[in-house]
Design a protein around this motif. Sequence first.
Motif, PDB file in Angstrom:
ATOM      1  N   ILE A   1       0.868  -1.189   0.000  1.00 54.40           N
ATOM      2  CA  ILE A   1       0.000   0.000   0.000  1.00 54.40           C
ATOM      3  C   ILE A   1       0.898   1.230   0.000  1.00 54.40           C
ATOM      4  O   ILE A   1       1.592   1.514   0.973  1.00 54.40           O
ATOM      5  N   THR A   2       0.924   1.957  -1.139  1.00 58.96           N
ATOM      6  CA  THR A   2       1.811   3.112  -1.302  1.00 58.96           C
ATOM      7  C   THR A   2       1.100   4.430  -1.095  1.00 58.96           C
ATOM      8  O   THR A   2       1.722   5.484  -1.176  1.00 58.96           O
ATOM      9  N   GLY A   3      -0.218   4.401  -0.866  1.00 56.50           N
ATOM     10  CA  GLY A   3      -0.945   5.632  -0.612  1.00 56.50           C
ATOM     11  C   GLY A   3      -2.330   5.317  -0.080  1.00 56.50           C
ATOM     12  O   GLY A   3      -2.932   4.298  -0.437  1.00 56.50           O
ATOM     13  N   VAL A   4      -2.845   6.170   0.803  1.00 65.86           N
ATOM     14  CA  VAL A   4      -4.205   6.004   1.309  1.00 65.86           C
ATOM     15  C   VAL A   4      -4.753   7.389   1.629  1.00 65.86           C
ATOM     16  O   VAL A   4      -4.075   8.230   2.216  1.00 65.86           O
TER      17      VAL A   4
ATOM     18  N   ASP B   1      -6.726  11.747   6.920  1.00 68.32           N
ATOM     19  CA  ASP B   1      -5.672  11.062   6.153  1.00 68.32           C
ATOM     20  C   ASP B   1      -4.597  10.487   7.052  1.00 68.32           C
ATOM     21  O   ASP B   1      -4.142   9.355   6.881  1.00 68.32           O
ATOM     22  N   ALA B   2      -4.162  11.278   8.036  1.00 65.82           N
ATOM     23  CA  ALA B   2      -3.041  10.834   8.878  1.00 65.82           C
ATOM     24  C   ALA B   2      -3.389   9.549   9.626  1.00 65.82           C
ATOM     25  O   ALA B   2      -2.559   8.642   9.756  1.00 65.82           O
ATOM     26  N   THR B   3      -4.638   9.444  10.087  1.00 66.52           N
ATOM     27  CA  THR B   3      -5.060   8.246  10.832  1.00 66.52           C
ATOM     28  C   THR B   3      -4.957   7.004   9.962  1.00 66.52           C
ATOM     29  O   THR B   3      -4.403   5.965  10.369  1.00 66.52           O
ATOM     30  N   TYR B   4      -5.497   7.112   8.745  1.00 69.51           N
ATOM     31  CA  TYR B   4      -5.471   5.944   7.853  1.00 69.51           C
ATOM     32  C   TYR B   4      -4.060   5.654   7.349  1.00 69.51           C
ATOM     33  O   TYR B   4      -3.694   4.498   7.125  1.00 69.51           O
ATOM     34  N   GLN B   5      -3.252   6.685   7.146  1.00 70.12           N
ATOM     35  CA  GLN B   5      -1.879   6.460   6.692  1.00 70.12           C
ATOM     36  C   GLN B   5      -1.069   5.747   7.765  1.00 70.12           C
ATOM     37  O   GLN B   5      -0.256   4.870   7.465  1.00 70.12           O
ATOM     38  N   ASP B   6      -1.273   6.117   9.038  1.00 72.78           N
ATOM     39  CA  ASP B   6      -0.567   5.411  10.123  1.00 72.78           C
ATOM     40  C   ASP B   6      -0.938   3.935  10.145  1.00 72.78           C
ATOM     41  O   ASP B   6      -0.127   3.069  10.476  1.00 72.78           O
TER      42      ASP B   6
ATOM     43  N   THR C   1       2.235  -0.767   4.087  1.00 75.15           N
ATOM     44  CA  THR C   1       1.930  -2.088   4.641  1.00 75.15           C
ATOM     45  C   THR C   1       1.650  -3.080   3.509  1.00 75.15           C
ATOM     46  O   THR C   1       0.916  -2.758   2.584  1.00 75.15           O
ATOM     47  N   PRO C   2       2.219  -4.289   3.526  1.00 83.12           N
ATOM     48  CA  PRO C   2       1.849  -5.302   2.541  1.00 83.12           C
ATOM     49  C   PRO C   2       0.372  -5.657   2.681  1.00 83.12           C
ATOM     50  O   PRO C   2      -0.164  -5.723   3.790  1.00 83.12           O
ATOM     51  N   LEU C   3      -0.278  -5.876   1.538  1.00 84.63           N
ATOM     52  CA  LEU C   3      -1.705  -6.207   1.560  1.00 84.63           C
ATOM     53  C   LEU C   3      -1.979  -7.424   2.439  1.00 84.63           C
ATOM     54  O   LEU C   3      -2.977  -7.485   3.148  1.00 84.63           O
TER      55      LEU C   3
END
Length: 751
Positions: A31-34, A42-47, A52-54
């Motif tokens: 996962i290279t972007g969320v 955004d920051a919550t989901y990026q953390d 992270t590998p799928l």
Amino acid sequence: MEGSNQAREIAIQTLRQFSFLVFEISANEIITGVWSKDPADDATYQDRYLNTPLVDAANDKFVDITRQYLRHAFETGEQKVIEYHTVFNDTPSRLLIRVMPAPYDHERVLSVIEVIKEGEKTDIVEDKWRIALDATGDGMWDLNTLTGKIFFSQKWHEIFGYSETDITEMNQWNELIHPDDLPAAKKQFDLYLQGLEPAYTAELRYRCKDGSYKWILSRGVIAAYTNEGKPYRFIGTHKDINIRKLQEKQVEESEKKYKILFSYSEAMICTHDLEGKLTTINPFINRALGYTQEDLLGKSLADIMPANVRHKFYDEYLPAIKTKGTAEGIMHILTKTQEPKILLYKNYLFSDTENQPYIIGFAQDITERIAAEDELKKSVDTFSSAFNHSGVGMALVSPNGKWLQVNDVLCDITGYSKNELMGLTFQDITHPDDLETDLDMVNRILNREMDKYTLEKRYIAKDGKVIWISLTVSLVWNKDNTPRFFISQMVDITSRKTLTNELFKKNSELEAAQQSLINKIGQLEELSYIIAHNLRGPVNNINMLTEILKVKNGGNSTDENALLSSGAFTLDEVVNLISDAGSSLNASLESLLNIAQIRINKDIPLDDCDFVWVLEHVISQLKGDIVEKHVTILKDIEIAEIKYPRPYLESILYNLISNAIKYRDPEKQPVIAVTTGMDKGRVFLSVKDNGLGLDLERYGNRIFKLNQVFHNHHDSKGIGLYMIKTQIEALGGKIDIRSKEHEGTEFIVTF
């Protein structure tokens, strides 16, 4: 890269307006972007997800679904839409998960999760997504007819120059449309509402903040209905097409000018399709070639070409212009009366307003000019005077290698007569080892990769002798771009080559002799170091024992160590130790003399060495120091025998053990461990002590260099380690060191 990043940002910002979450995933399933619908989240989901590998996030059901369809998106380039029912915020919810290729990067896939609202129809969702996916680079709008409010994306404001507070009401928006375009906009909107069009689409002029008008492609769909089923929310995009519209205007003007040029030009102008069929011809063609419009329209250009060149039209011209978009050159044409004409043409590939390709051609009649040039060429002597009277060999050679014309010098070089050479090819008399190189050069000239080439090659003369020549070759082309003949010039360099080869041979012999002398000097220097180093220990040992003997016999000695150690030996023991040391010294001398004879005259022979015997032999040479310094020697001989020069093995053990004694720690009982074994198929020897040790970070790169001393208070010349490293490496082995200050040192020899 900047354009790619911008496309990525626009795509993500567009998609997140219609989504709950947007994931970007790489080909290796990372996962290279969320992004969230609300940037604040955004920051919550990026953390939680970023980098992270799928497979590690597969406990989230929508991530697991994404992983199942990831390969499909990469391999087919198609999106997959999966409906998933779950409980979201304590409410039963319907999710649509879209797994699709990223429009800005073929190495990325996007997974877009959307929460479908209660009562929202699937076809509305699809229209909305079609608009969203097309919106990259467009300005977006969102209109609520119940409130009269309208929302615009940041891109929309950039297109028109308005701030976010300038246009917020529907009536303000309508006032921006050019009055002349309002009827067309209303018509298209009515067609959409009546279900006659899948979406609202219109090309309109909108007024920008600076007062200018800009052409816009406006598109939209219904996004929501009231409980009574009436549409109240519309979403869509505004795409800036101002440049395109202006270009279309320019095209209209250009077409007018082209029609004038086409009709009145004194050059031949025509158009034809991709199969070569003529679609238009200008009046000048009728006058120049005598054909009428009816004669030519619908026929292939090849139909009015001589039969022997028609294949070039289909095999060369049409493929070239289809792939390159342009073609130019010479074309042979027949008039209506079958008179041959030569045309100089330059043609271009275009597309009409319906995107249908066609070719437009421009040509001039150069028949008379070509005829004049041919006459001029015929009148020129083909440099016969220079050819026949040259001081070097010269020849004209056909493209297949046949001699066409040769001069007398070439005959003298090869020993063949002119008639004999004319019956051969240059391949026939070229040395086999040089033929491939020569033919490669010929092919490169034929392929127009070079204009000429020069190389040194060998001919085999008529009498069988090998002749060295310097060859220079160029190519003359026919007017139809086919190769005519090669011009070859040959200089006999056999004498120069012979002298060069002889000089090279002498130089090689001289260099070999020089290197041999250097090697001999190096061997003698090394031998002198070995003799000086290896004899010092036994001699010192004998001197020590002699001083002890003097004390034993009642004499005086200035050696304090002898005075202190005299009580440790009986008189007979001292005499025996002196005898043993003398024998060892004599054996060492004999070994060193043998080494000298071997190193100077021939390779070193290998002996069947017994590790225990050699070790005991070395210990006996160092017996005096071992006893005096109270040294304990531990032996762990796992590998007992090795094929190795015995003098070298003795020298290695002697130097390593004597160094361990010399650099003992005065605060410790000296212990030296000698070990042999096998590691990765190779025999190793380890000599480990508990002495002073070394700072390898400081001295590591100098340990095995000549004349390097690291403990100045000890009597050392810095020769031993250099010498044994040279011996070990000469036989394909290596020596390594492990050491820490005040802990000790270990040398590992790998044979």
